[in-house]
Design an enzyme around this catalytic site. Structure first.
Site, PDB file in Angstrom:
ATOM      1  CE  LYS A  94      -0.706   1.778  -3.485  1.00 46.10           C
ATOM      2  NZ  LYS A  94      -0.433   0.449  -4.055  1.00 46.10           N
ATOM      3  CB  SER A  99      -0.923  -0.057   1.225  1.00 44.29           C
ATOM      4  OG  SER A  99      -1.874   0.961   1.181  1.00 44.29           O
TER       5      SER A  99
END
Ligand code: COA
Length: 335
Positions: free
Chosen positions: A190, A172
């Protein structure tokens, strides 16, 4: 040994063979960060399938990674876009047919570029949401049955100390913790990735699958940083670090980052080895930030797409963004 030496992708604390007999499935596995993660897993005993869009790049990376350990099997499967579930499912099936299982998954494929909301078309926003968020979901969906099987076959904790299985990891970012100008698309994507992994932890934890996230900060020498940071800003950062004598002898010094330096791909590979190892048997639904504390300052002096001297909010009001970041566009900018 391939094109990298072990100290470039792994710290010396791990024991040889801790991933013997296990297979990793890695999307974006030819990229700078994910190839280092894969190299580390293969060095420590795993076999791997790396997945990518570009056939030549993916196959070449697989060959190079395989050299890291005698007898290692690493397959490069190109022509797979994580936005296309069917090709991903077929790649997972091939991986299991040829290597026997999928025990570890890294959802690492990502897309990024610098753009203000004003310069972001609906299709540009969708491209990043599709690669990062939908791509993570698709990767999970294409592999989760294999991970459940692996978790059942390799219970952890394991009294015989054999390697664990059934681990899912997504890569992420930290932008959505504070918000970051010029990164609205990636922040949204994300945040979705983190949320999906939380759901995997909740719904598949009871079947033994441990699902976690690594959130890297700025990592030196990567395609991602070429797309986010201007070469002038990087050079200015290094100059300031030198003049402050900040952590002398450490490569990639940065006064803006609390640890005093940029991250390395090795930092991320080490975190990955930890999360897939028996040391993380009960770590589930966790976001492991590996950024030297950078996100705590990113609303301040740290930014993306800026040249030295560009200040918030002036660069937004003038519509000015550094032209020294890699644009990556096929057509000219609309900005
Ligand atoms: N600024 C603004 N918009 C941009 C852009 C930029 N720098 N780069 C691409 N776009 C827009 C395109 O103009 C297009 O929108 P449009 O149809 O309205 O014109 C849209 O994004 C999709 O672009 P396209 O090149 O067709 O998409 P793609 O699916 O081939 O590529 C990207 C996806 C855009 C994310 C591409 O940069 C990519 O493939 N990245 C992968 C590698 C990467 O980003 N690595 C770093 C990971 S951190």
């Amino acid at each position: 040994m391939g094109s990298k030496q072990p100290h470039e992708f792994l710290s010396p604390v791990w024991r040889d063979g801790i991933f013997n007999g296990r297979v990793a499935f890695v999307t974006g596995g030819a990229g700078d960060i994910c190839s280092a993660q894969t190299r580390a897993l293969v060095y420590l005993g795993a076999d791997a399938c790396i997945i990518g869009r570009n056939v030549e790049k993916t196959e070449a990376a697989a060959k190079d990674i395989a050299k890291v350990r005698k007898g290692a099997r690493v397959i490069g499967i190109g022509n797979v876009d994580v936005r296309n579930y069917d090709t991903l499912k077929a790649a997972a099936g091939r991986c299991v047919r040829e290597l026997g299982s999928i025990d570890f998954v890294i959802a690492g494929a990502a897309g990024n570029f610098v753009a203000p909301l004003a310069g972001l078309s609906p299709n540009a926003f969708k491209a990043v949401m599709d690669i990062d968020t939908l791509g993570t979901f698709n990767t999970m969906k294409a592999t989760i049955d294999y991970l459940v099987e692996s978790a059942g076959a390799h219970l952890s904790p394991n009294p015989e100390n054999s390697p664990p299985g059934g681990r899912f990891l997504a890569i992420s970012a930290t932008f959505h913790y504070t918000g970051l100008p010029l990164q609205s698309h990636v922040s949204a994507a994300k945040a979705g990735v983190d949320s999906i992994v939380g759901s995997v932890a909740l719904e598949y934890g009871p079947r033994g699958v441990m699902a976690n996230v690594i959130a890297p900060g700025p990592i030196e020498g990567t395609e991602g940083m070429e797309r986010l940071a201007s070469q002038d800003a990087i050079a200015e950062d290094a100059k300031q670090a030198n003049s402050l004598q900040l952590r002398p002898g450490i490569r990639g010094g940065s006064p803006g980052i609390p640890s005093g330096r940029w991250g390395t791909v090795r930092d991320i590979a080490d975190a990955t080895v930890y999360l897939f190892s028996a040391a993380a048997d009960n770590v589930n639904g966790h976001v492991l930030v590996v950024d030297g504390g950078a996100w705590r300052r990113q609303g301040g002096s740290l930014g993306v797409g800026l040249d030295p001297g560009m200040q918030y909010p002036m660069f937004l009001l003038s519509g000015e963004v550094s032209n020294k970041v890699k644009d990556g566009r096929k057509k000219p900018s609309k900005l």
